[in-house]
Scaffold this motif. Structure first.
Motif, PDB file in Angstrom:
ATOM      1  N   ASP A   1       0.868  -1.171   0.000  1.00 52.13           N
ATOM      2  CA  ASP A   1       0.000   0.000   0.000  1.00 52.13           C
ATOM      3  C   ASP A   1       0.907   1.223   0.000  1.00 52.13           C
ATOM      4  N   VAL A   2       0.703   2.114  -0.962  1.00 54.97           N
ATOM      5  CA  VAL A   2       1.588   3.254  -1.138  1.00 54.97           C
ATOM      6  C   VAL A   2       0.771   4.536  -1.141  1.00 54.97           C
ATOM      7  N   ASP A   3       1.255   5.536  -0.409  1.00 54.58           N
ATOM      8  CA  ASP A   3       0.627   6.851  -0.372  1.00 54.58           C
ATOM      9  C   ASP A   3       1.441   7.786  -1.263  1.00 54.58           C
ATOM     10  N   THR A   4       0.797   8.345  -2.286  1.00 52.61           N
ATOM     11  CA  THR A   4       1.497   9.238  -3.212  1.00 52.61           C
ATOM     12  C   THR A   4       1.042  10.689  -3.049  1.00 52.61           C
ATOM     13  N   ALA A   5       0.440  11.021  -1.921  1.00 53.66           N
ATOM     14  CA  ALA A   5      -0.061  12.380  -1.720  1.00 53.66           C
ATOM     15  C   ALA A   5       1.060  13.413  -1.743  1.00 53.66           C
ATOM     16  N   ARG A   6       2.242  13.074  -1.228  1.00 51.19           N
ATOM     17  CA  ARG A   6       3.340  14.037  -1.155  1.00 51.19           C
ATOM     18  C   ARG A   6       4.394  13.844  -2.229  1.00 51.19           C
ATOM     19  N   ARG A   7       4.454  12.642  -2.808  1.00 53.76           N
ATOM     20  CA  ARG A   7       5.490  12.351  -3.810  1.00 53.76           C
ATOM     21  C   ARG A   7       4.844  11.736  -5.035  1.00 53.76           C
ATOM     22  N   ARG A   8       5.193  12.230  -6.209  1.00 55.67           N
ATOM     23  CA  ARG A   8       4.672  11.692  -7.464  1.00 55.67           C
ATOM     24  C   ARG A   8       5.408  10.420  -7.859  1.00 55.67           C
ATOM     25  N   ILE A   9       6.652  10.288  -7.404  1.00 55.54           N
ATOM     26  CA  ILE A   9       7.451   9.091  -7.664  1.00 55.54           C
ATOM     27  C   ILE A   9       7.885   8.522  -6.321  1.00 55.54           C
ATOM     28  N   VAL A  10       7.565   7.238  -6.122  1.00 56.25           N
ATOM     29  CA  VAL A  10       7.884   6.570  -4.856  1.00 56.25           C
ATOM     30  C   VAL A  10       8.811   5.403  -5.148  1.00 56.25           C
ATOM     31  N   ASP A  11       9.944   5.367  -4.468  1.00 57.03           N
ATOM     32  CA  ASP A  11      10.934   4.307  -4.654  1.00 57.03           C
ATOM     33  C   ASP A  11      10.448   3.027  -3.981  1.00 57.03           C
TER      34      ASP A  11
END
Length: 129
Positions: A3-13
């Motif tokens: 589960d990944v939250d992309t609210a603050r980052r458009r690209i998540v490592d």
């Protein structure tokens, strides 16, 4: 599943999660898949500006305006539905002795420009070989 939250980052490592997933699996292929119509995964260098360059490039290629027929959601949301044709929803990484065979500067990342849905799922699967 991640589960990944992309609210603050458009690209998540996702590289550490992929490494952990593969660590006890031996040789084979790891598939990374996002079951979303507006997100993708890629292998890029991160931390040296390439991640910001990718976001800037995608935003230039897919401007958020009223040109899209797919018009629900926030202004320009149609661009989000075109992005997975450029940044695919899945990648496959070869794995040897439980280690993804990524190059020195390669990272597995989730790419999500969609401002309407910051909660993402990433499915990892493994085929021994």
């Amino acid at each position: 599943m991640l589960d990944v939250d992309t609210a603050r980052r458009r690209i998540v490592d996702l590289t550490d999660s992929v490494r952990t997933f593969c660590s006890s699996r031996g040789d084979g292929l790891c598939n990374v898949f996002v079951p979303h119509a507006t997100a993708g995964v890629a292998i890029i260098e991160t931390g040296a500006g390439s991640d910001d360059d990718l976001v800037d490039t995608l935003e230039r290629l897919l401007p958020r305006d009223d040109r899209y027929r797919h018009a629900h959601g926030s202004f320009g949301h149609g661009a989000d539905h075109v992005m997975p044709a450029i940044v695919a929803p899945s990648i496959t990484v070869p794995v040897q002795e439980g280690e993804p065979l990524l190059g020195t500067w390669q990272s597995v990342v989730l790419v999500d420009l969609n401002r309407d849905n910051p909660r993402r799922s990433v499915r990892l699967s493994f085929v021994r070989g």
